[in-house]
Design a protein around this motif. Structure first.
Motif, mmCIF file in Angstrom:
data_model
loop_
_atom_site.group_PDB
_atom_site.id
_atom_site.type_symbol
_atom_site.label_atom_id
_atom_site.label_comp_id
_atom_site.label_asym_id
_atom_site.label_seq_id
_atom_site.Cartn_x
_atom_site.Cartn_y
_atom_site.Cartn_z
ATOM 1 N N VAL A 20 13.244 9.149 -16.894
ATOM 2 C CA VAL A 20 14.501 8.662 -17.482
ATOM 3 C C VAL A 20 15.404 9.794 -17.955
ATOM 4 O O VAL A 20 16.511 9.546 -18.445
ATOM 5 C CB VAL A 20 14.228 7.698 -18.656
ATOM 6 C CG1 VAL A 20 13.374 6.535 -18.216
ATOM 7 C CG2 VAL A 20 13.600 8.412 -19.847
ATOM 8 N N LEU A 21 14.958 11.040 -17.795
ATOM 9 C CA LEU A 21 15.712 12.181 -18.313
ATOM 10 C C LEU A 21 16.358 12.993 -17.199
ATOM 11 O O LEU A 21 15.855 13.049 -16.080
ATOM 12 C CB LEU A 21 14.786 13.108 -19.111
ATOM 13 C CG LEU A 21 14.047 12.496 -20.300
ATOM 14 C CD1 LEU A 21 13.125 13.541 -20.923
ATOM 15 C CD2 LEU A 21 15.013 11.944 -21.335
ATOM 16 N N HIS A 48 14.299 15.590 -25.055
ATOM 17 C CA HIS A 48 12.896 15.225 -24.872
ATOM 18 C C HIS A 48 12.318 15.820 -23.588
ATOM 19 O O HIS A 48 11.347 15.293 -23.040
ATOM 20 C CB HIS A 48 12.727 13.702 -24.881
ATOM 21 C CG HIS A 48 12.935 13.109 -26.242
ATOM 22 N ND1 HIS A 48 11.907 12.870 -27.116
ATOM 23 C CD2 HIS A 48 14.067 12.747 -26.886
ATOM 24 C CE1 HIS A 48 12.395 12.368 -28.238
ATOM 25 N NE2 HIS A 48 13.707 12.284 -28.125
ATOM 26 N N CYS A 49 12.894 16.905 -23.132
ATOM 27 C CA CYS A 49 12.415 17.569 -21.920
ATOM 28 C C CYS A 49 11.358 18.612 -22.254
ATOM 29 O O CYS A 49 11.443 19.308 -23.264
ATOM 30 C CB CYS A 49 13.571 18.239 -21.188
ATOM 31 S SG CYS A 49 14.643 17.095 -20.288
ATOM 32 N N GLY A 50 10.378 18.731 -21.375
ATOM 33 C CA GLY A 50 9.347 19.744 -21.540
ATOM 34 C C GLY A 50 8.519 19.494 -22.790
ATOM 35 O O GLY A 50 8.434 18.372 -23.312
ATOM 36 N N ILE A 151 -0.470 16.055 -27.025
ATOM 37 C CA ILE A 151 -1.107 15.567 -25.804
ATOM 38 C C ILE A 151 -0.617 16.374 -24.611
ATOM 39 O O ILE A 151 0.504 16.902 -24.618
ATOM 40 C CB ILE A 151 -0.831 14.059 -25.606
ATOM 41 C CG1 ILE A 151 -1.782 13.437 -24.580
ATOM 42 C CG2 ILE A 151 0.630 13.811 -25.232
ATOM 43 C CD1 ILE A 151 -1.743 11.910 -24.573
ATOM 44 N N ASP A 152 -1.456 16.479 -23.581
ATOM 45 C CA ASP A 152 -1.103 17.264 -22.400
ATOM 46 C C ASP A 152 -0.418 16.436 -21.319
ATOM 47 O O ASP A 152 -0.137 16.947 -20.233
ATOM 48 C CB ASP A 152 -2.336 17.954 -21.815
ATOM 49 C CG ASP A 152 -3.387 16.965 -21.298
ATOM 50 O OD1 ASP A 152 -3.350 15.782 -21.720
ATOM 51 O OD2 ASP A 152 -4.243 17.374 -20.489
ATOM 52 N N SER A 153 -0.133 15.164 -21.584
ATOM 53 C CA SER A 153 0.589 14.343 -20.599
ATOM 54 C C SER A 153 2.070 14.289 -20.959
ATOM 55 O O SER A 153 2.486 14.737 -22.030
ATOM 56 C CB SER A 153 0.000 12.931 -20.522
ATOM 57 O OG SER A 153 0.260 12.202 -21.689
ATOM 58 N N VAL A 154 2.865 13.704 -20.080
ATOM 59 C CA VAL A 154 4.320 13.771 -20.207
ATOM 60 C C VAL A 154 4.837 12.971 -21.399
ATOM 61 O O VAL A 154 5.935 13.228 -21.902
ATOM 62 C CB VAL A 154 4.986 13.298 -18.897
ATOM 63 C CG1 VAL A 154 4.799 11.800 -18.693
ATOM 64 C CG2 VAL A 154 6.463 13.680 -18.848
#
Length: 226
Positions: A20-21, A48-50, A151-154
């Motif tokens: 969505v970004l 909210h990127c990266g 957390i290591d997920s997106v």
């Protein structure tokens, strides 16, 4: 001898972002190679990127934005790393968190899903493992000392499930006198440099300081005695 490890990704224009970004765009403005005395660039990116830290204002109107917190609020001295392998769309449940120490203040969750970041972008972005609403509630009720979950997920919530995302985030963020402090969520961490045998003694989250935005990209540093 202690030293610091960075647990956050370097942002590039090739970095994959949540669906969505909009991605990162770097536009050169001044260049020495073109006759200017200095180099400058214009950076365009969504907040909210990266690797980024979610503050309460992300899901609760009127709550604190990320720049309203003090630096001390984002330093954690009793972090714990947990290895919690999860497959596509799997949830982290309260049972996965039973072994965390009672007095820990920061939980770093390695789902082993980061390996898909560069090998299967569709799976990484749209089928990420995430924290269940029940796990978010469990942490607030049973571990009031916890102030940060990474957390290591997106994302801390699964893709395409908005109601679930609201529950997960609002439960972590909202004020409740019986629950201790609100929890910061740090999403898309790079946990490849540490493991269960790494003695991490401190974690510091350093967000971009931009007034008025709910959350921000951040650098995350871990101090280790290895």
């Amino acid at each position: 001898m202690s030293h610091f490890i960075r647990l956050s990704y370097t942002l590039t224009e090739d970095t994959v972002f949540h669906p969505v970004l909009s991605g990162l765009k770097i536009t050169p403005r001044n260049r020495i190679s073109s006759g200017s005395d200095y180099n400058t660039s214009v950076i365009s990116i969504e907040n909210h990127c990266g690797t980024h830290v979610d503050a309460p204002a992300h899901f609760i109107d009127g709550e604190k934005t990320i720049s309203e917190f003090n630096a001390d609020d984002l330093v954690f001295y009793k972090p714990v790393y947990i290895n919690c392998p999860k497959g596509p769309d799997e949830l982290i449940t309260p049972d996965d968190l039973k072994a965390i120490p009672e007095d820990c203040d920061c939980i770093l969750i390695n789902t082993d899903f980061a390996g898909f970041k560069n090998t299967d972008t569709e799976k990484y972005l749209k089928h990420n493992p995430a924290l269940s609403p029940e796990a978010s509630l469990y942490l607030r009720e049973k571990h009031p000392s916890v102030g940060c979950v990474g957390i290591d997920s997106v994302s801390m919530a699964r893709y395409g499930r908005p109601e679930e995302a609201v529950k997960v985030h609002q439960t972590a963020f909202k004020q409740n006198k019986n629950w201790g402090r609100s929890i910061f969520f740090v999403e898309e961490m790079d946990l490849s440099r540490i493991n269960a045998d790494t003695p991490v003694t401190m974690v510091q989250v350093i967000p971009w300081q931009i007034a008025g935005i709910d959350s921000a990209p951040c650098t995350v540093l871990a101090q280790t005695d290895n």
